[in-house]
Design a protein around this motif. Structure first.
Motif, short mmCIF file in Angstrom:
data_model
loop_
_atom_site.label_atom_id
_atom_site.label_comp_id
_atom_site.label_asym_id
_atom_site.label_seq_id
_atom_site.Cartn_x
_atom_site.Cartn_y
_atom_site.Cartn_z
N ILE A 115 -42.18 20.22 19.99
CA ILE A 115 -41.55 20.22 21.32
C ILE A 115 -40.81 19.01 21.58
CG2 ILE A 115 -42.01 20.40 23.81
CD1 ILE A 115 -44.24 22.31 22.87
N GLU A 116 -41.54 17.72 21.39
CA GLU A 116 -40.83 16.63 21.90
C GLU A 116 -39.64 16.10 20.74
OE1 GLU A 116 -44.25 13.85 22.20
OE2 GLU A 116 -44.96 15.38 23.64
N GLN A 117 -39.87 16.36 19.49
CA GLN A 117 -39.07 15.67 18.60
C GLN A 117 -37.83 16.74 18.09
OE1 GLN A 117 -40.83 13.81 15.20
NE2 GLN A 117 -42.72 13.52 16.23
N TYR A 118 -38.19 18.02 18.46
CA TYR A 118 -37.12 19.12 18.07
C TYR A 118 -36.42 19.90 19.20
CZ TYR A 118 -34.26 22.25 15.17
OH TYR A 118 -33.25 23.14 14.92
N ILE A 119 -37.45 20.61 19.72
CA ILE A 119 -36.97 21.87 20.58
C ILE A 119 -36.32 21.00 21.82
CG2 ILE A 119 -37.67 23.50 22.19
CD1 ILE A 119 -37.59 24.50 19.57
#
Length: 253
Positions: A115-119
């Motif tokens: 969630i934090e690094q991609y989405i």
């Protein structure tokens, strides 16, 4: 005795009428007659539409972080669309069941790295998304390209209603004539389950775009191919295609 015979004749006549009415509601044939989908494995086709000025940034981010996604389920292939649609990526994910997909989606929703690094970074780069659940047709299986470094063509056929049970045999001959004659390599033939119904997709592989052009010119002069395609076209409503370049991180290249 005469009265009994009359009663018997009336009863027989009534029974014949009932059978006649019942026959009106008996299906003469079923559109599902034929080879059926037996394997629970399905393939999710996903298409992402990227904002034009962020196309390079999206591909860079995905290349760096795709491992966070593939830790949860199997990625078959990931491509950028070169012709047939601009600023798009197309990817195929394999699932053993709907329950497995649901568990994967639930796990991703709880994965802080994903969630934090991609989405959180990738979603603002997209203008829209689309997905489709497909199954391999009963007579097809995934066949990897003979070597890496080629290009792929996704051809989508909108067929008349009925599914592979109706058009499968003629379509199988058309595909088999192309592959059996050595013109091209079929990675897989899929039919839609969720999304636009009555669609069949063929994913082809070629060594290069120029080789594809030369092969198509040659195959269109082959009487065997022409006859098979004409037979299959009787079930066709429309078709479209996309030329795909595999991304560096794609398992299938």
């Amino acid at each position: 005795m005469i009265q009994l015979r009359g009663i018997f004749r009336n009863a027989l006549r009534h029974a014949e009428q009932c059978l006649s009415v019942k026959s009106l509601y008996t299906p003469r044939a079923s559109i599902s007659t034929g080879p059926q989908q037996q394997n629970s494995t399905f393939y999710e086709f996903r298409t992402y539409y990227i904002q034009p000025h962020l196309n390079a940034a999206f591909l860079k981010l995905t290349s760096e972080k795709i491992h966070l996604r593939t830790a949860h389920s199997e990625l078959v292939g990931y491509w950028s669309v070169e012709y047939g649609g601009l600023n798009q990526v197309f990817h195929i994910w394999k699932y053993d069941s709907y329950a497995q997909r649901a568990s994967v989606r639930a796990a991703l929703a709880q994965d802080p790295n994903w969630i934090e690094q991609y989405i959180s970074k990738a979603m603002p780069m997209l203008s829209s998304q689309d997905n489709e659940v497909t199954y391999l047709v009963p007579w097809s299986k995934i066949q990897k390209p003979p070597k890496d470094g080629g290009i792929f063509e996704l051809v989508t056929f909108q067929m008349k209603p009925g599914g592979p049970a109706v058009w499968g045999k003629a379509f199988q001959v058309a595909v088999g004539t192309h592959t059996g004659s050595g013109y091209t390599h079929a990675v897989g033939v899929f039919h839609s389950e969720f999304g636009q119904l009555n669609q069949v997709h063929v994913l082809w592989w070629y060594e290069s775009a120029d080789q594809r052009a030369a092969i198509r010119h040659k195959s269109h002069e082959d009487a065997r191919v022409v006859a098979a395609v004409r037979e299959s076209a009787a079930y066709l409503v429309s078709q479209k295609n996309k030329l795909l370049f595999p991304c560096a991180f794609s398992p299938m290249k």
